[in-house]
Design a protein around this motif. Structure first.
Motif, PDB file in Angstrom:
ATOM      1  N   ALA A  53     142.245  35.741  -4.188  1.00  0.00           N
ATOM      2  CA  ALA A  53     143.365  35.417  -5.091  1.00  0.00           C
ATOM      3  C   ALA A  53     144.585  34.904  -4.327  1.00  0.00           C
ATOM      4  O   ALA A  53     145.438  34.241  -4.903  1.00  0.00           O
ATOM      5  CB  ALA A  53     143.740  36.639  -5.927  1.00  0.00           C
ATOM      6  N   ALA A  54     144.662  35.212  -3.044  1.00  0.00           N
ATOM      7  CA  ALA A  54     145.817  34.786  -2.237  1.00  0.00           C
ATOM      8  C   ALA A  54     145.685  33.360  -1.722  1.00  0.00           C
ATOM      9  O   ALA A  54     146.645  32.817  -1.182  1.00  0.00           O
ATOM     10  CB  ALA A  54     145.996  35.740  -1.057  1.00  0.00           C
ATOM     11  N   GLN A  55     144.528  32.749  -1.911  1.00  0.00           N
ATOM     12  CA  GLN A  55     144.336  31.385  -1.418  1.00  0.00           C
ATOM     13  C   GLN A  55     145.387  30.443  -1.995  1.00  0.00           C
ATOM     14  O   GLN A  55     145.661  30.467  -3.191  1.00  0.00           O
ATOM     15  CB  GLN A  55     142.949  30.874  -1.796  1.00  0.00           C
ATOM     16  N   GLY A  56     145.966  29.651  -1.116  1.00  0.00           N
ATOM     17  CA  GLY A  56     146.945  28.667  -1.529  1.00  0.00           C
ATOM     18  C   GLY A  56     148.327  29.221  -1.836  1.00  0.00           C
ATOM     19  O   GLY A  56     149.225  28.474  -2.220  1.00  0.00           O
ATOM     20  N   SER A  57     148.515  30.510  -1.641  1.00  0.00           N
ATOM     21  CA  SER A  57     149.799  31.142  -1.973  1.00  0.00           C
ATOM     22  C   SER A  57     150.823  31.054  -0.841  1.00  0.00           C
ATOM     23  O   SER A  57     151.996  31.331  -1.053  1.00  0.00           O
ATOM     24  CB  SER A  57     149.575  32.617  -2.304  1.00  0.00           C
ATOM     25  N   GLY A  58     150.359  30.729   0.354  1.00  0.00           N
ATOM     26  CA  GLY A  58     151.256  30.726   1.506  1.00  0.00           C
ATOM     27  C   GLY A  58     151.412  32.096   2.135  1.00  0.00           C
ATOM     28  O   GLY A  58     152.165  32.247   3.097  1.00  0.00           O
ATOM     29  N   LEU A  59     150.722  33.098   1.606  1.00  0.00           N
ATOM     30  CA  LEU A  59     150.835  34.458   2.137  1.00  0.00           C
ATOM     31  C   LEU A  59     149.879  34.733   3.295  1.00  0.00           C
ATOM     32  O   LEU A  59     150.049  35.710   4.015  1.00  0.00           O
ATOM     33  CB  LEU A  59     150.585  35.475   1.015  1.00  0.00           C
ATOM     34  N   LEU A  60     148.884  33.871   3.456  1.00  0.00           N
ATOM     35  CA  LEU A  60     147.918  34.036   4.537  1.00  0.00           C
ATOM     36  C   LEU A  60     148.205  33.023   5.634  1.00  0.00           C
ATOM     37  O   LEU A  60     148.579  31.884   5.349  1.00  0.00           O
ATOM     38  CB  LEU A  60     146.494  33.815   4.012  1.00  0.00           C
ATOM     39  N   ASN A  61     148.008  33.441   6.885  1.00  0.00           N
ATOM     40  CA  ASN A  61     148.167  32.482   7.969  1.00  0.00           C
ATOM     41  C   ASN A  61     146.985  31.510   7.927  1.00  0.00           C
ATOM     42  O   ASN A  61     146.010  31.743   7.197  1.00  0.00           O
ATOM     43  CB  ASN A  61     148.358  33.188   9.320  1.00  0.00           C
ATOM     44  N   PRO A  62     147.046  30.401   8.651  1.00  0.00           N
ATOM     45  CA  PRO A  62     145.994  29.375   8.525  1.00  0.00           C
ATOM     46  C   PRO A  62     144.577  29.879   8.790  1.00  0.00           C
ATOM     47  O   PRO A  62     143.633  29.474   8.100  1.00  0.00           O
ATOM     48  CB  PRO A  62     146.409  28.312   9.544  1.00  0.00           C
ATOM     49  N   ILE A  63     144.409  30.765   9.754  1.00  0.00           N
ATOM     50  CA  ILE A  63     143.076  31.290  10.062  1.00  0.00           C
ATOM     51  C   ILE A  63     142.576  32.176   8.922  1.00  0.00           C
ATOM     52  O   ILE A  63     141.441  32.037   8.464  1.00  0.00           O
ATOM     53  CB  ILE A  63     143.093  32.082  11.394  1.00  0.00           C
ATOM     54  N   ALA A  64     143.400  33.091   8.467  1.00  0.00           N
ATOM     55  CA  ALA A  64     143.011  33.969   7.358  1.00  0.00           C
ATOM     56  C   ALA A  64     142.735  33.153   6.097  1.00  0.00           C
ATOM     57  O   ALA A  64     141.808  33.458   5.339  1.00  0.00           O
ATOM     58  CB  ALA A  64     144.091  35.016   7.105  1.00  0.00           C
ATOM     59  N   GLU A  65     143.524  32.120   5.873  1.00  0.00           N
ATOM     60  CA  GLU A  65     143.322  31.234   4.717  1.00  0.00           C
ATOM     61  C   GLU A  65     141.944  30.569   4.780  1.00  0.00           C
ATOM     62  O   GLU A  65     141.203  30.547   3.795  1.00  0.00           O
ATOM     63  CB  GLU A  65     144.424  30.165   4.674  1.00  0.00           C
ATOM     64  N   LYS A  66     141.589  30.045   5.944  1.00  0.00           N
ATOM     65  CA  LYS A  66     140.287  29.384   6.093  1.00  0.00           C
ATOM     66  C   LYS A  66     139.139  30.377   5.951  1.00  0.00           C
ATOM     67  O   LYS A  66     138.104  30.057   5.367  1.00  0.00           O
ATOM     68  CB  LYS A  66     140.212  28.656   7.431  1.00  0.00           C
ATOM     69  N   ALA A  67     139.318  31.584   6.472  1.00  0.00           N
ATOM     70  CA  ALA A  67     138.288  32.610   6.324  1.00  0.00           C
ATOM     71  C   ALA A  67     138.126  32.984   4.853  1.00  0.00           C
ATOM     72  O   ALA A  67     137.004  33.139   4.360  1.00  0.00           O
ATOM     73  CB  ALA A  67     138.627  33.837   7.163  1.00  0.00           C
ATOM     74  N   ALA A  68     139.239  33.110   4.131  1.00  0.00           N
ATOM     75  CA  ALA A  68     139.187  33.426   2.701  1.00  0.00           C
ATOM     76  C   ALA A  68     138.472  32.322   1.934  1.00  0.00           C
ATOM     77  O   ALA A  68     137.650  32.595   1.050  1.00  0.00           O
ATOM     78  CB  ALA A  68     140.598  33.640   2.147  1.00  0.00           C
ATOM     79  N   GLU A  69     138.768  31.073   2.267  1.00  0.00           N
ATOM     80  CA  GLU A  69     138.110  29.943   1.614  1.00  0.00           C
ATOM     81  C   GLU A  69     136.608  29.975   1.853  1.00  0.00           C
ATOM     82  O   GLU A  69     135.810  29.770   0.935  1.00  0.00           O
ATOM     83  CB  GLU A  69     138.687  28.622   2.132  1.00  0.00           C
ATOM     84  N   MET A  70     136.226  30.224   3.107  1.00  0.00           N
ATOM     85  CA  MET A  70     134.810  30.266   3.465  1.00  0.00           C
ATOM     86  C   MET A  70     134.091  31.383   2.703  1.00  0.00           C
ATOM     87  O   MET A  70     133.022  31.173   2.128  1.00  0.00           O
ATOM     88  CB  MET A  70     134.663  30.474   4.978  1.00  0.00           C
ATOM     89  N   LEU A  71     134.692  32.557   2.693  1.00  0.00           N
ATOM     90  CA  LEU A  71     134.082  33.691   1.998  1.00  0.00           C
ATOM     91  C   LEU A  71     134.023  33.477   0.486  1.00  0.00           C
ATOM     92  O   LEU A  71     133.023  33.809  -0.151  1.00  0.00           O
ATOM     93  CB  LEU A  71     134.855  34.975   2.307  1.00  0.00           C
ATOM     94  N   ALA A  72     135.078  32.927  -0.083  1.00  0.00           N
ATOM     95  CA  ALA A  72     135.099  32.673  -1.525  1.00  0.00           C
ATOM     96  C   ALA A  72     133.967  31.724  -1.904  1.00  0.00           C
ATOM     97  O   ALA A  72     133.295  31.920  -2.925  1.00  0.00           O
ATOM     98  CB  ALA A  72     136.447  32.111  -1.955  1.00  0.00           C
ATOM     99  N   GLU A  73     133.744  30.721  -1.077  1.00  0.00           N
ATOM    100  CA  GLU A  73     132.651  29.771  -1.335  1.00  0.00           C
ATOM    101  C   GLU A  73     131.295  30.477  -1.245  1.00  0.00           C
ATOM    102  O   GLU A  73     130.425  30.264  -2.086  1.00  0.00           O
ATOM    103  CB  GLU A  73     132.725  28.605  -0.348  1.00  0.00           C
TER     104      GLU A  73
END
Length: 80
Positions: A53-73
Motif C-alpha cells: 500500500a505504500a508504493q508510490g507514496s514517497g515513504l519508502l526509499n528507492p530500494i525498499a520501493e523496488k522490493a515492494a514492487e517486485m513482491l507485489a507483482e
C-alpha cells in the motif's frame, strides 16, 4: 486508526532500515533481491499488504520501493 497509522509508519521505517543495512557491498539489484527475500520470509501477510500500500507514496526509499514492487507483482501472479 491512529494505531494502524503508527504501525504502518513503523513498517515503512523498518523496510527502509532493512534496505539501508543490506545495501553495503551489493549492487542495487542484489540489495532489492535481499530486501524482498527478507520480507518474503519474515513478514506476515498483513505486513506485506501494508508495504504494498505504500508504493508510490514517497515513504519508502528507492530500494525498499523496488522490493515492494517486485513482491507485489509476485503476490499478484500467485493470486491470479
Amino acid at each position: 486508526m491512529d494505531g494502524e497509522l503508527h504501525r504502518n509508519e513503523r513498517l515503512y521505517a523498518m523496510a527502509n532500515q532493512i534496505a539501508d543495512n543490506l545495501e553495503h557491498g551489493r549492487t542495487e539489484q542484489e540489495t532489492v533481491d535481499e530486501v524482498a527475500s527478507h520480507v518474503r520470509r519474515f513478514w506476515s501477510r498483513d505486513m506485506k499488504q501494508s508495504l504494498f500500500a505504500a508504493q508510490g507514496s514517497g515513504l519508502l526509499n528507492p530500494i525498499a520501493e523496488k522490493a515492494a514492487e517486485m513482491l507485489a507483482e509476485e503476490y499478484k501472479l500467485k493470486a491470479g
